[in-house]
Design an enzyme around this catalytic site. Structure first.
Site, PDB file in Angstrom:
ATOM      1  N   ASP A  30       0.846  -1.186   0.000  1.00  0.00           N
ATOM      2  CA  ASP A  30       0.000   0.000   0.000  1.00  0.00           C
ATOM      3  C   ASP A  30       0.889   1.245   0.000  1.00  0.00           C
ATOM      4  OD1 ASP A  30      -3.224   0.467   1.056  1.00  0.00           O
ATOM      5  OD2 ASP A  30      -1.838   2.172   1.048  1.00  0.00           O
ATOM      6  N   ASN A  87     -12.883  -3.434   2.656  1.00  0.00           N
ATOM      7  CA  ASN A  87     -13.831  -2.334   2.792  1.00  0.00           C
ATOM      8  C   ASN A  87     -14.804  -2.424   1.616  1.00  0.00           C
ATOM      9  OD1 ASN A  87     -12.524  -1.253   5.083  1.00  0.00           O
ATOM     10  ND2 ASN A  87     -11.046  -0.186   3.788  1.00  0.00           N
ATOM     11  N   GLN A  94     -14.213   2.306   1.371  1.00  0.00           N
ATOM     12  CA  GLN A  94     -13.659   1.887   0.082  1.00  0.00           C
ATOM     13  C   GLN A  94     -13.476   3.103  -0.821  1.00  0.00           C
ATOM     14  OE1 GLN A  94     -15.810  -1.184  -2.095  1.00  0.00           O
ATOM     15  NE2 GLN A  94     -14.169  -1.347  -3.622  1.00  0.00           N
ATOM     16  N   VAL A  96     -11.119   2.735  -3.751  1.00  0.00           N
ATOM     17  CA  VAL A  96     -10.755   2.212  -5.076  1.00  0.00           C
ATOM     18  C   VAL A  96     -11.731   1.077  -5.391  1.00  0.00           C
ATOM     19  CG1 VAL A  96      -8.970   1.163  -6.497  1.00  0.00           C
ATOM     20  CG2 VAL A  96      -8.322   2.817  -4.724  1.00  0.00           C
ATOM     21  N   HIS A 100     -10.336  -5.413  -3.316  1.00  0.00           N
ATOM     22  CA  HIS A 100      -9.002  -5.632  -2.759  1.00  0.00           C
ATOM     23  C   HIS A 100      -9.103  -6.003  -1.291  1.00  0.00           C
ATOM     24  CE1 HIS A 100     -10.008  -1.350  -2.461  1.00  0.00           C
ATOM     25  NE2 HIS A 100      -9.345  -1.351  -1.320  1.00  0.00           N
ATOM     26  N   HIS A 102      -6.987  -5.915   2.218  1.00  0.00           N
ATOM     27  CA  HIS A 102      -5.840  -5.359   2.949  1.00  0.00           C
ATOM     28  C   HIS A 102      -5.258  -6.441   3.856  1.00  0.00           C
ATOM     29  CE1 HIS A 102      -6.866  -0.948   2.313  1.00  0.00           C
ATOM     30  NE2 HIS A 102      -8.046  -1.480   2.088  1.00  0.00           N
TER      31      HIS A 102
END
Ligand code: AMP
Length: 114
Positions: A30, A87, A94, A96, A100, A102
């Site tokens: 990240d 998220n 969220q 993006v 995804h 994390h």
């Protein structure tokens, strides 16, 4: 391929600090880490949110989780503990809209999250 930032990382159009990739997924660091180790696991398939995943994605979702555990071990945070987070939608943070996961670790993580 999706034109989100992560879609462009998955296609190789944008660079990222990639720690693992295979035919299904990419794992990279990240840009704004929230813990000493903060990785993002993304499918190559451009699924916007967890809500958009269907039964046909069940195996892919499993692969994302298995990849998270594998890279956590590689990064040396498995034994001390790490957290996986998805998220889903803006209210949950969220930003993006390419699914995804994390992976956060390397420091004590409080519960519940904010
Ligand atoms: P979320 O808020 O769950 O959508 O997470 C998006 C994450 O992507 C945030 O933690 C950002 O710091 C991270 N991020 C955004 N752009 C990039 C990028 N180009 N490379 C790596 N991480 C990024």
């Amino acid at each position: 391929m999706s034109d989100t930032i992560f879609g462009r990382i998955a296609s190789g159009e944008l660079s990222a600090d990639i720690v693992h990739e295979d035919e299904d997924l990419v794992v990279f660091r990240d840009l704004s880490p929230q813990a000493p180790t903060h990785l993002l696991v993304i499918p190559r398939k451009p699924i916007p949110t967890l809500d958009d995943a269907g039964p046909e994605d069940a195996e892919l979702l499993g692969k994302l989780l298995l990849a998270a555990a594998r890279v956590a071990a590689q990064e040396g945070i498995a034994e001390t503990g790490y957290r996986t987070v998805i998220n889903c939608n803006a209210g949950a943070g969220q930003t993006v809209f390419h699914l995804h996961l994390h992976v956060l670790g390397g420091r004590p993580l409080r519960w519940p999250p904010g």
